[in-house]
Design an enzyme around this catalytic site. Structure first.
Site, PDB file in Angstrom:
ATOM      1  N   LYS A  62      -9.779  86.960  24.065  1.00 18.03           N
ATOM      2  CA  LYS A  62      -9.854  86.995  22.604  1.00 18.03           C
ATOM      3  C   LYS A  62     -10.952  87.978  22.221  1.00 18.03           C
ATOM      4  O   LYS A  62     -11.925  88.139  22.955  1.00 18.03           O
ATOM      5  CB  LYS A  62     -10.215  85.609  22.043  1.00 18.03           C
ATOM      6  CG  LYS A  62      -9.853  85.421  20.595  1.00 18.03           C
ATOM      7  CD  LYS A  62      -8.367  85.194  20.477  1.00 18.03           C
ATOM      8  CE  LYS A  62      -7.917  84.709  19.154  1.00 18.03           C
ATOM      9  NZ  LYS A  62      -6.580  84.098  19.289  1.00 18.03           N
TER      10      LYS A  62
HETATM   11  N1  GLU Z   1      -3.432  85.885  18.137  1.00 19.62           N
HETATM   12  C1  GLU Z   1      -2.261  85.239  18.594  1.00 19.62           C
HETATM   13  C2  GLU Z   1      -2.599  83.919  19.254  1.00 19.62           C
HETATM   14  O1  GLU Z   1      -3.636  83.332  18.998  1.00 19.62           O
HETATM   15  C3  GLU Z   1      -1.385  86.153  19.452  1.00 19.62           C
HETATM   16  C4  GLU Z   1      -2.026  86.689  20.687  1.00 19.62           C
HETATM   17  C5  GLU Z   1      -1.188  87.752  21.385  1.00 19.62           C
HETATM   18  O2  GLU Z   1      -0.101  88.042  20.965  1.00 19.62           O
HETATM   19  O3  GLU Z   1      -1.690  88.278  22.390  1.00 19.62           O
HETATM   20  O4  GLU Z   1      -1.818  83.374  19.993  1.00 19.62           O
END
Ligand code: GLU
Length: 417
Positions: A107
């Site tokens: 993240k």
């Molecule tokens: N931000 C989204 C999540 O929390 C998608 C992450 C992604 O597609 O890599 O799952």
């Protein structure tokens, strides 16, 4: 150790500890899984539109890469902090594992309020942030995607900055990019569509054969907005929608498409005429069948959990429920579809985007949505079966399945060198 109040990292760790104890994971592996593999904290200076210099702080955390490259979104929000990003990176590891994607978890985030920045400033923040984390990311290493406060345009800037640095186009460095740059059909509303599939599966196992049910949606961003629209189209009655500005309520039902038009014009939900305006917090206590928290962490707490009347809580957001609240929901026999399952549709279509890019062969929206449905249903029923067999709730089941797979991959690979 009791979780520090509302610290999402402490709460995520305490849940992990409980899961690892249930799985009887050995102490050494427990220590390994608790730690993020890599944590970057970077300074992001930009020249603002007024010519002054502003410094933003950014993070990228890779929690685990034993099942594949790290994967996870980047958020721009004033409340971003390292503990939050560490927790969300870890949740991505479990999420990818639960739905069977060949990725680890990551993240990123920048402490910034995109609603107060111009497009030019956002572009500069994005490019400089990308430059600062450039050695850590890449299509085989760590693949960012949109999250709260970021979108396809932000992904396009990351793609461009990364590609210029490498000297050639590298579309696979991000997912959730615009379709014209190699994005996937269906990625925009994938998180919401996936969430809706898990709701439909829940209704099936509950023996409810109808969509004549009422829904309250907390959050009107990408996840909440699209979930409301998809559910509305399926015939569900959306009785409440809330965001940072207001909670709109109409027990006869709201039209989320109309609300979206209103929001585009006015940049707020306040003043929308076909609804009553309630204090935002009241969204949780409304009489309804399904509650979709689709905003930020720590929204369902011990303060409001007892007032929730919904029979199903589908966690469109990451970590919207505190462990104390979880206990209350369980006591009240509320069926919780946990975040790592309910919102896994986004990263699933991110995976499809990555695969399509690698193959240079692109699928139709219908193909994407059918494949998404397959994966979400399979993950739902696996979790449901595990939860029934082991007599644990859905969150514990999801966590046990996900963590055991990561532990197995980690142990098979062994410790380098
Ligand atoms: N931000 C989204 C999540 O929390 C998608 C992450 C992604 O597609 O890599 O799952």
């Amino acid at each position: 150790m009791a979780a520090e109040k509302n610290n999402v990292w402490e709460m995520t760790l305490s849940r992990l500890d409980a899961t690892m104890d249930l799985l009887k994971i050995k102490p050494g592996m427990q220590k390994y899984l608790r730690q993020p593999r890599k944590t970057l904290e970077v300074s992001v200076p930009i020249k603002t539109d007024s010519g002054s210099i502003e410094i933003f702080k950014g993070y990228r955390v890779q929690h685990n890469t034993n099942r594949g490259p790290a994967k996870g979104g980047i958020r721009y929000h004033p409340d971003v902090n390292l503990d939050e990003i560490k927790a969300l990176a870890m949740l991505m590891t479990w999420k990818c594992s639960l739905v069977g994607l060949p990725f680890g978890g990551a993240k990123g985030g920048v402490i910034a309020d995109p609603t107060k920045l111009s497009a030019n400033e956002l572009e500069h923040i994005t490019r400089r942030y990308t430059f600062e984390i450039i050695d850590a990311i890449g299509p085989d290493k760590d693949i960012p995607a949109p999250d709260v406060g970021t979108n396809a345009q932000v992904m396009a800037w990351i793609l461009d900055t990364y590609s210029m640095d490498k000297g050639h186009s590298v579309p696979g460095v991000v997912t959730g990019k615009p379709i014209s740059l190699g994005g996937s059909q269906g990625r925009e509303d994938a998180t919401s569509r996936g969430c809706v599939y898990t709701i439909l599966s829940t209704l099936k196992v509950m023996g409810i054969d109808s969509t004549d049910l009422s829904v309250a949606v907390q959050g009107f961003g990408n996840v909440g907005g699209n979930a409301a629209k998809i559910l509305y189209d399926l015939g569900f009655k959306i009785i409440a929608i809330s965001d940072v500005s207001a909670c709109l309520y109409n027990k006869k039902g709201l039209n989320p498409f109309d609300i979206e038009d209103y929001f585009k014009k006015n940049k707020t939900l306040c003043g929308y005429s076909s609804a009553e305006e309630l204090p935002r917090e009241e969204i949780f206590g409304l009489e309804c069948d399904i509650l979709v928290p689709a905003a930020l962490e720590n929204q369902i707490t011990e303060k409001n959990a007892g007032g929730i009347k919904a029979k199903i809580v589908a966690e469109g957001a990451n970590a919207p429920t505190t462990p104390e609240a979880d206990k209350i929901l369980k006591q009240n026999s509320i069926f919780v579809i946990p975040d790592v399952l309910a919102n896994a549709g986004g990263v699933t279509v991110s995976y499809f985007e990555w695969v399509q890019g690698n193959l240079s062969y692109f699928w139709t929206k219908r193909e994407v949505n059918l494949k998404l449905r397959d994966i979400m249903e399979r993950a739902f029923y696996e979790t449901y079966k595990f939860s029934s067999e082991h007599k644990v709730d859905m969150r514990t089941a999801a966590s046990m399945l996900a963590v055991s797979r990561v532990a197995e991959a980690t142990s098979l690979r062994g410790i380098y060198p």
